[in-house]
Enzyme design. Structure first.
Site, PDB file in Angstrom:
ATOM      1  N   ARG A 256       0.851  -1.210   0.000  1.00  0.00           N
ATOM      2  CA  ARG A 256       0.000   0.000   0.000  1.00  0.00           C
ATOM      3  C   ARG A 256       0.878   1.248   0.000  1.00  0.00           C
ATOM      4  NH1 ARG A 256      -3.073  -2.874   4.227  1.00  0.00           N
ATOM      5  NH2 ARG A 256      -4.809  -3.862   3.154  1.00  0.00           N
TER       6      ARG A 256
ATOM      7  N   PHE B 180     -11.805  -3.498  -6.074  1.00  0.00           N
ATOM      8  CA  PHE B 180     -11.827  -4.435  -4.950  1.00  0.00           C
ATOM      9  C   PHE B 180     -11.196  -3.740  -3.724  1.00  0.00           C
ATOM     10  CE2 PHE B 180     -11.011  -6.873  -8.899  1.00  0.00           C
ATOM     11  CZ  PHE B 180     -12.112  -7.713  -8.939  1.00  0.00           C
TER      12      PHE B 180
ATOM     13  N   ASP C  77     -16.038  -1.378  -4.873  1.00  0.00           N
ATOM     14  CA  ASP C  77     -16.198  -2.700  -4.244  1.00  0.00           C
ATOM     15  C   ASP C  77     -17.656  -3.114  -4.411  1.00  0.00           C
ATOM     16  OD1 ASP C  77     -14.236  -4.285  -2.024  1.00  0.00           O
ATOM     17  OD2 ASP C  77     -16.376  -4.817  -1.924  1.00  0.00           O
TER      18      ASP C  77
ATOM     19  N   ASP D  85      -7.022  -5.656  -6.726  1.00  0.00           N
ATOM     20  CA  ASP D  85      -6.670  -6.538  -5.601  1.00  0.00           C
ATOM     21  C   ASP D  85      -7.865  -7.445  -5.302  1.00  0.00           C
ATOM     22  OD1 ASP D  85      -5.488  -7.738  -3.425  1.00  0.00           O
ATOM     23  OD2 ASP D  85      -5.882  -6.081  -2.051  1.00  0.00           O
TER      24      ASP D  85
ATOM     25  N   CYS E 200      -4.115 -13.158  -4.555  1.00  0.00           N
ATOM     26  CA  CYS E 200      -3.812 -13.711  -3.232  1.00  0.00           C
ATOM     27  C   CYS E 200      -4.097 -15.211  -3.184  1.00  0.00           C
ATOM     28  CB  CYS E 200      -4.568 -12.962  -2.142  1.00  0.00           C
ATOM     29  SG  CYS E 200      -6.347 -13.034  -2.337  1.00  0.00           S
TER      30      CYS E 200
END
Ligand SMILES: C[S@@+](CC[C@H](N)C(=O)[O-])C[C@H]1O[C@@H](n2cnc3c(N)ncnc32)[C@H](O)[C@@H]1O
Length: 298
Positions: free
Chosen positions: A118, A133, A154, A202, A242
């Site tokens: 970040r 996201f 989101d 992300d 991820c």
């Protein structure tokens, strides 16, 4: 603590810390624990007693509301285990105050694994930024320190409420929220020829089992291809995965295919992984899970 973390960090990262199936995150004076196996679940009281004796937290909250527990015959559960836990815990990450929704936020409330990433995006964010996201706005708020405007997108209204609260907490007036499905949102921007200086992707893990990898690959490619077409010339696409099933090799292959099909020249300028408080165990490759690529789109 040896890593220099003070206020908020992952204290226990399961097998990488020799405690398989146990996650403990620290948010200021509050500890959040997640128990993923019967063995750990049975030892919950002992673990809490140790935490209280060693760290004297104000409260301990359990976020074991994860479906993987069913495999061990356990129910999903979230509950107060000790002391007092407010609905929102204030942390400071990279000099930014964030309210962590420990009781209803995703996972244990916040994605601590992207802390350094970040901060790293600040050098790639100027002008108009699209954070896809965004969850509670970790990337959006770091981008807002340097960008003119940030659109935080989101699918969860609760996550976007948290973004707005976090923006207000820090006095940022350059963040707007957009509720929608990123797959559709990116297509709409492309259709309307709206472009951004920086786009951040992300997404959640698109595959949680090996069987899902083909569909996941298509999903990653879809958003990356559309995002590449949505970045202004010279701007940046910051893209993550991820899911450990999506290996680094596979992720790079997907990015190469997307760049070819996008018709853009794409340069990889920085590659990073999860934060050091989420160490990867070399004999358990699933613990090396986070891919973080900064691509320049010419
Ligand atoms: C890995 S988290 C993002 C973490 C965030 N970037 C951060 O720094 O804290 C993934 C987020 O994607 C959101 N999400 C899942 N599917 C989505 C979709 N199809 N469109 C938009 N958001 C989605 C979830 O609500 C969740 O907040």
């Amino acid at each position: 603590m040896k890593l220099g973390y003070k206020n908020c960090y992952r204290m226990v990262f399961a097998e990488a810390d020799n405690l398989p199936a146990l996650i403990i995150d620290k948010y200021g004076e509050i500890l959040v624990i997640q128990c993923l196996s019967l063995g750990i679940d049975l030892r919950k009281k002992m673990i809490c007693d140790c935490l209280i004796r060693l760290f004297n937290p104000k409260g301990i909250y359990e976020r074991s509301d994860v479906s993987v527990r069913k495999k061990e015959g356990l129910q999903e559960i979230k509950q107060l285990l000790y002391g007092e836990v407010p609905d929102y815990c204030k942390i400071n990450e990279n000099g930014i105050d964030m309210l962590v929704d420990v009781k209803n936020g995703q996972k244990t409330g916040y994605f601590l694994d992207q802390k350094e990433n970040r901060f790293a995006i600040r050098k790639y964010c100027k002008g108009e930024v699209l954070d896809c996201f965004c969850n509670s706005g970790g990337f959006s708020l770091n981008a807002a320190t340097v960008a003119d405007s940030v659109t935080a997108c989101d699918i969860s209204e609760l996550a976007l409420k948290n973004v707005r609260d976090n923006a207000a907490l820090n006095g940022f007036k350059n963040i707007t929220t957009l509720c929608g499905d990123v797959f559709q949102v990116l297509r709409d921007f492309k259709k309307r020829n709206v472009k951004f200086d920086t786009v951040i992707l992300d997404p959640p893990a698109f595959c949680k089992t090996a069987d899902e990898i083909r569909d996941a690959y298509r999903g990653y490619k879809d958003i990356n291809l559309t995002a590449m077409k949505t970045v202004k010339s010279g701007g940046f696409l910051i893209t993550c995965s991820c899911s450990h099933y999506m290996s680094s090799n596979m992720f790079e292959k997907m990015l190469m295919e997307a760049s070819r099909e996008s018709g853009r020249t794409v340069r990889s300028v920085e590659v990073k992984t999860q934060a050091p408080d989420h160490p990867a165990l070399l004999c358990a490759d699933e613990t090396q899970y986070l891919k973080f690529y900064v691509l320049q789109i010419i």
